[in-house]
Design a protein around this motif. Structure first.
Motif, PDB file in Angstrom:
ATOM      1  N   GLY A 182       0.843  -1.185   0.000  1.00  0.00           N
ATOM      2  CA  GLY A 182       0.000   0.000   0.000  1.00  0.00           C
ATOM      3  C   GLY A 182       0.877   1.234   0.000  1.00  0.00           C
ATOM      4  N   VAL A 183       0.412   2.320  -0.625  1.00  0.00           N
ATOM      5  CA  VAL A 183       1.173   3.569  -0.687  1.00  0.00           C
ATOM      6  C   VAL A 183       0.357   4.688  -0.067  1.00  0.00           C
ATOM      7  CG1 VAL A 183       2.227   5.291  -2.195  1.00  0.00           C
ATOM      8  CG2 VAL A 183       2.431   2.863  -2.761  1.00  0.00           C
ATOM      9  N   ALA A 184       0.987   5.456   0.825  1.00  0.00           N
ATOM     10  CA  ALA A 184       0.327   6.601   1.455  1.00  0.00           C
ATOM     11  C   ALA A 184       0.510   7.824   0.569  1.00  0.00           C
ATOM     12  CB  ALA A 184       0.904   6.853   2.843  1.00  0.00           C
ATOM     13  N   GLY A 185      -0.530   8.186  -0.154  1.00  0.00           N
ATOM     14  CA  GLY A 185      -0.464   9.339  -1.034  1.00  0.00           C
ATOM     15  C   GLY A 185      -0.885   8.988  -2.446  1.00  0.00           C
ATOM     16  N   ILE A 186      -1.336   9.990  -3.180  1.00  0.00           N
ATOM     17  CA  ILE A 186      -1.767   9.798  -4.568  1.00  0.00           C
ATOM     18  C   ILE A 186      -1.044  10.746  -5.512  1.00  0.00           C
ATOM     19  CG2 ILE A 186      -3.709   9.950  -6.182  1.00  0.00           C
ATOM     20  CD1 ILE A 186      -5.565   9.095  -3.948  1.00  0.00           C
ATOM     21  N   GLY A 187      -0.955  12.025  -5.141  1.00  0.00           N
ATOM     22  CA  GLY A 187      -0.363  13.015  -6.029  1.00  0.00           C
ATOM     23  C   GLY A 187       1.105  13.233  -5.750  1.00  0.00           C
ATOM     24  N   GLY A 188       1.712  14.130  -6.546  1.00  0.00           N
ATOM     25  CA  GLY A 188       3.093  14.510  -6.343  1.00  0.00           C
ATOM     26  C   GLY A 188       4.039  13.329  -6.367  1.00  0.00           C
ATOM     27  N   TYR A 189       4.970  13.326  -5.404  1.00  0.00           N
ATOM     28  CA  TYR A 189       5.995  12.285  -5.353  1.00  0.00           C
ATOM     29  C   TYR A 189       5.378  10.911  -5.132  1.00  0.00           C
ATOM     30  CZ  TYR A 189      10.551  10.247  -4.340  1.00  0.00           C
ATOM     31  OH  TYR A 189      11.689   9.486  -4.364  1.00  0.00           O
ATOM     32  N   ALA A 190       4.328  10.837  -4.337  1.00  0.00           N
ATOM     33  CA  ALA A 190       3.662   9.552  -4.099  1.00  0.00           C
ATOM     34  C   ALA A 190       3.096   8.979  -5.394  1.00  0.00           C
ATOM     35  CB  ALA A 190       2.555   9.706  -3.064  1.00  0.00           C
ATOM     36  N   GLY A 191       2.636   9.869  -6.286  1.00  0.00           N
ATOM     37  CA  GLY A 191       2.133   9.398  -7.565  1.00  0.00           C
ATOM     38  C   GLY A 191       3.212   8.706  -8.370  1.00  0.00           C
ATOM     39  N   ALA A 192       4.420   9.263  -8.353  1.00  0.00           N
ATOM     40  CA  ALA A 192       5.530   8.641  -9.068  1.00  0.00           C
ATOM     41  C   ALA A 192       5.892   7.294  -8.453  1.00  0.00           C
ATOM     42  CB  ALA A 192       6.737   9.576  -9.059  1.00  0.00           C
ATOM     43  N   MET A 193       5.848   7.198  -7.124  1.00  0.00           N
ATOM     44  CA  MET A 193       6.165   5.923  -6.484  1.00  0.00           C
ATOM     45  C   MET A 193       5.068   4.885  -6.741  1.00  0.00           C
ATOM     46  SD  MET A 193       9.114   6.568  -5.400  1.00  0.00           S
ATOM     47  CE  MET A 193       9.181   7.627  -6.864  1.00  0.00           C
ATOM     48  N   THR A 194       3.829   5.348  -6.816  1.00  0.00           N
ATOM     49  CA  THR A 194       2.731   4.446  -7.169  1.00  0.00           C
ATOM     50  C   THR A 194       2.949   3.885  -8.566  1.00  0.00           C
ATOM     51  OG1 THR A 194       1.148   5.605  -5.762  1.00  0.00           O
ATOM     52  CG2 THR A 194       0.241   4.322  -7.583  1.00  0.00           C
ATOM     53  N   ASP A 195       3.343   4.732  -9.502  1.00  0.00           N
ATOM     54  CA  ASP A 195       3.626   4.279 -10.863  1.00  0.00           C
ATOM     55  C   ASP A 195       4.751   3.254 -10.878  1.00  0.00           C
ATOM     56  OD1 ASP A 195       1.671   5.869 -12.007  1.00  0.00           O
ATOM     57  OD2 ASP A 195       3.039   7.531 -12.422  1.00  0.00           O
TER      58      ASP A 195
END
Length: 431
Positions: A11-24
């Motif tokens: 699971g990843v905490a965050g959607i936008g910004g840097y978290a978005g890149a880590m989600t990708d």
């Protein structure tokens, strides 16, 4: 223990910004790692601000929550990634560990050594892995290079320098509620070149100089001079000398107040050879000759791989780990620098405006050449005599360091640039 082929759920905490890149990145790696990984859920209190992204993720079978607590209730999740603002690292890590999840937390570990010690205690109570995203530690070149240092190939290490100039404009300091700040919402963040944008390079220097394969070097004392050219609360330019228990001293010269980009260069000099480490590659001079070592740019995938295997109890002897103990030494240096000396504002007479990403940079005229000179001659900025505004360094003993007492008491009051004060309490602001 789960089978090596069984999918590891993240699971990843965050959607936008840097978290978005880590989600990708997690989505990209899902079938490429051993064991394979699967992104099960993400969370953000401002879900409504990411409608298009939320629809995309849900279309790929990823659950989206408006609270971290809800993500932690997903039983299938074994580990969480925390690409969050610095002041949220400790509370979110402790919450995840208490919920039975392994943790990969972005760099730096925290704002203060007190918090890092609390995180270590929480990890030990939970009996689960909790590591930090200092990506260069996980690089394929790091452990082999450190083994050569430990084997004495370069002789006793005498001195080390780290030099870098990365222009950062007003837009950079206005992008997040903690950027350029000492505190956010009464919590220490100490945002600065050594704490954030170029923290990877201070950390890798300390790690390579550690006394064994798993440890970072132990700071004994620090001398520092701190300056700000931009209208921010903390410093954007640092000159420091860190004395290490392992023998050598480390000279640190990093700035955002520059017109030209000079990526960080780490140089390690021993009696029988030297290492020049950069983001792109490593040059080694040893008794056997000169050698060029390329880096493959796969630090982040290797970091995820190491996290997954560590959480599963699987061996990975060729990849180092940025443990909380490794990250702690970085935090000790950052805290010591702030305690050692006040932040001094550079006179406008020495600032030459420049432009980066269509936004103004408060650049110190000639700082690039001055830092190059200082690095080559192992001088602190004030020792070079290049600028009339410099002042002698302050010093802080770092032996048995367990508490950040706050920045130097002589810090002058300063009005920071406007930032997004109304941002929600959990954001994955661009780092």
């Amino acid at each position: 223990m789960k089978d090596v082929d069984e999918t590891f759920v993240i699971g990843v905490a965050g959607i936008g910004g840097y978290a978005g890149a880590m989600t990708d990145l997690v989505l990209e790696l899902e079938e490429k790692l051993v064991p394979p990984v699967r992104l099960a859920a993400v969370c953000d209190p401002a879900v409504e601000q990411h409608a298009e992204r939320v629809a995309e993720l849900r279309g790929r079978g990823v659950q989206v929550f408006d609270a971290f607590e809800k993500l932690l209730q997903v039983d299938a999740i074994e580990g969480v990634w925390l690409p969050l603002p610095i002041d949220l690292h400790r509370p979110f890590m402790e919450q995840a560990l208490a919920a039975g999840k392994a943790v990969l937390c972005e760099k730096p570990a925290a704002g203060t050594v007190d918090e890092v010690d609390g995180m270590i205690a929480a990890r030990d109570r939970a009996g689960l892995p909790a590591i930090i995203g200092f990506q260069d530690v996980y690089d394929a070149t790091t452990l082999p290079l450190k083994r050569r240092l430990l084997a004495g190939e370069f002789g006793p290490i005498r001195r080390v320098s780290l030099y870098g100039c990365w222009p950062r404009a007003q837009s950079y300091f206005a992008r997040a509620t903690w950027a350029g700040r000492m505190k956010r919402q009464e919590n220490w963040v100490l945002d600065s070149p050594v704490q954030n944008a170029m923290s990877h390079y201070l950390n890798i220097a300390l790690f390579l100089l550690g006394a064994d394969e798993a440890s970072a070097a132990t700071p004994v004392s620090v001398e520092a001079e701190l300056y700000r050219a931009a209208p921010i609360e903390n410093y954007d330019t640092v000159s420091a000398r860190v004395t290490l228990e392992e023998g050598p001293y480390l000279l640190v010269l990093l700035t955002h107040a520059c017109a030209e980009n000079h990526p960080p260069v780490l140089r390690i000099e021993g009696e029988r050879g030297s290492i020049t480490w950069t983001m792109q590659g490593i040059e080694v001079q040893s008794p056997s000759g000169r050698e060029q070592i390329k880096r493959d740019g796969q630090m982040r995938p290797r970091m995820v791989q190491r996290f997954v295997r560590l959480a599963r109890g699987l061996p990975d002897p060729e990849t180092a780990v940025a443990t909380l103990e490794v990250a702690r030494q970085h935090t000790v240096v950052v805290n010591g620098i702030s305690e050692a000396t006040p932040v001094r504002t550079i006179s406008p007479a020495h600032i030459k405006p420049a432009v980066s990403n269509d936004s103004e940079v408060h650049a110190v005229a000639g700082i690039e050449a001055a830092f190059a000179h200082c690095a080559a001659n192992y001088q602190m900025l004030h020792e070079s005599g290049r600028f009339p505004f410099t002042q002698a360094a302050g010093r802080r003993d770092l032996r048995h360091y367990h508490h950040f007492a706050g920045p130097h008491p002589d810090n002058a009051l300063h009005t920071p640039m406007p930032t997004r004060e109304n941002a929600p309490p959990l954001r994955s602001d661009v780092r």
